[in-house]
Design a protein around this motif. Structure first.
Motif, short mmCIF file in Angstrom:
data_model
loop_
_atom_site.label_atom_id
_atom_site.label_comp_id
_atom_site.label_asym_id
_atom_site.label_seq_id
_atom_site.Cartn_x
_atom_site.Cartn_y
_atom_site.Cartn_z
N TYR A 242 0.83 -1.21 0.00
CA TYR A 242 0.00 0.00 0.00
C TYR A 242 0.87 1.26 0.00
O TYR A 242 0.59 2.22 -0.73
CB TYR A 242 -0.92 -0.01 1.23
CG TYR A 242 -1.63 1.29 1.47
CD1 TYR A 242 -2.69 1.70 0.67
CD2 TYR A 242 -1.21 2.14 2.51
CE1 TYR A 242 -3.34 2.91 0.90
CE2 TYR A 242 -1.85 3.35 2.74
CZ TYR A 242 -2.91 3.72 1.93
OH TYR A 242 -3.54 4.93 2.14
N CYS A 246 0.98 4.07 -3.12
CA CYS A 246 0.82 5.53 -3.00
C CYS A 246 2.02 6.25 -3.62
O CYS A 246 1.86 7.24 -4.34
CB CYS A 246 0.67 5.92 -1.54
SG CYS A 246 -0.83 5.29 -0.75
N PRO A 262 -6.27 4.78 -3.37
CA PRO A 262 -5.56 3.63 -2.78
C PRO A 262 -6.17 3.25 -1.42
O PRO A 262 -6.53 4.13 -0.62
CB PRO A 262 -4.13 4.16 -2.62
CG PRO A 262 -4.29 5.64 -2.45
CD PRO A 262 -5.52 6.03 -3.21
#
Length: 359
Positions: A242, A246, A262
């Motif tokens: 994650y 980003c 996201p």
């Protein structure tokens, strides 16, 4: 007369062979090459016979001098019998090298930025030193070579062991001009999926709502957003994936046409977090070992007539079709494609399914 000539030819060649073999023992390695000289009109069938018997020294080129053809050979053994009806001369020569390209023995590896990754099974038939030598000859600028021992836990993280070079934490890779940061050993990334990322992006239409439930570092979402003005929800459970998702959105922001949201959730929770029930035009489910465990999520997120790109690891695609039919009754399969060869007789397939419109 023919018999006399044939016997004389055999006798002369026997003499030259014995003389040459004695001479070879005294020669310094690499100073000359064992060759035979033959009339150019007889050369073609002789070369064919020598090749059939694997007697030609392929490290060197066959050359022509005036009306004779000079053929480098590996040994004199068997020549008299093979060429008993042909007049030839044994000689010492220095033919030009063939300059054959070295064919690497490494059967499979992935290049991730300036790092090479091999599978553990490669070391079953090659030593570590051999692997390093071959890969460095192909990619002289690589910084490290890792061995992928296995894939562990729910995040699909590869367990890597450094075989050669310096420890590398992060690399930047390029797919179709897009840049992706990858944390080695902390996230799932396969460079062989670049073409698939692009292929799916081409299928998307402007204005679609696309949900990628297992987005990783952003391969599918960023490719789609670079080509289409779509709305994309990109989710992954792995916190490191994650974070990189980003970062990669920011890294490519000048090239993006669509918007990407996201998320760092369990895919089963996405409906509770966002109001997208029955609204997605397209869902991407690239979690090959466990993708069939999330069929309720696909059904909840997709609108009637929506498209599901489901990736699954299978040894039997036909059996997978039957299983999909039982897990998603009424859904139609538009097509399937082998995306990656995973193991002998096994592969990762993409199945393109359409949710029925009357639900």
């Amino acid at each position: 007369m023919y018999v006399v000539w044939r016997n004389l030819n055999i006798a002369l060649n026997t003499y030259f062979r014995n003389t040459w073999e004695a001479l070879v023992d005294e020669m310094k390695p690499g100073t000359s090459v064992l060759c035979i000289s033959i009339d150019k009109h007889l050369a073609e069938p002789v070369i064919k016979r020598l090749r059939e018997e694997d007697l030609i020294n392929t490290d060197y080129l066959i050359t022509r001098v005036d009306d004779n053809v000079i053929i480098p050979v590996k040994t004199l053994e068997g020549l008299n019998e093979l060429l008993s009806n042909t007049r030839y001369y044994i000689m010492q020569c220095n033919p030009p090298p063939s300059r054959r390209k070295h064919v690497p023995r490494v059967p499979s590896y992935d290049l991730v930025g300036n790092v090479a990754i091999i599978r553990e099974n490669v070391l079953g038939f090659m030593s570590g030193d051999e692997v390093v030598k071959e890969l460095r000859s192909i990619h002289p600028n690589i910084r490290a070579i890792y061995v992928k021992e296995e894939t562990v836990d729910k995040y699909r993280i590869p367990k890597l062991r450094l075989l050669w070079g310096e420890h590398v934490d992060t690399v930047v890779v390029k797919e179709y001009g897009l840049l992706f940061k990858v944390s080695l050993g902390k996230v799932y990334y396969n460079p062989r999926l670049g073409e698939e990322h692009h292929r799916i992006a081409l299928m998307v239409r402007n204005g679609e709502l696309v949900v990628d439930l297992f987005a990783g570092i952003g391969g599918f979402p960023i490719h789609i957003s670079s080509l289409k003005a779509a709305r994309i929800i990109a989710n992954d459970l792995n916190p490191e994936a994650y974070r990189l998702l980003c970062e990669n959105i920011l890294l490519n922001h000048r090239r993006l046409r669509g918007g990407i949201i996201p998320l760092n959730l369990d895919a089963r929770e996405i409906i509770d977090y966002l109001d997208i029930h029955g609204k997605a035009d397209r869902v991407i489910a690239n979690l090959p070992r466990w993708s069939l465990e999330f069929t309720k999520v696909y059904d909840a997120v997709l609108k009637p007539g929506g498209i599901l790109h489901l990736y699954t690891l299978t040894y039997d695609p036909e059996a997978s079709v039957i299983e999909l039919g039982s897990k998603l009754p009424g859904w139609s399969i538009q097509g399937s494609k082998l995306v990656l060869e995973y193991a002998p007789r096994a592969g990762i397939y993409r199945f393109d399914l359409v949710k029925p419109k009357d639900v």
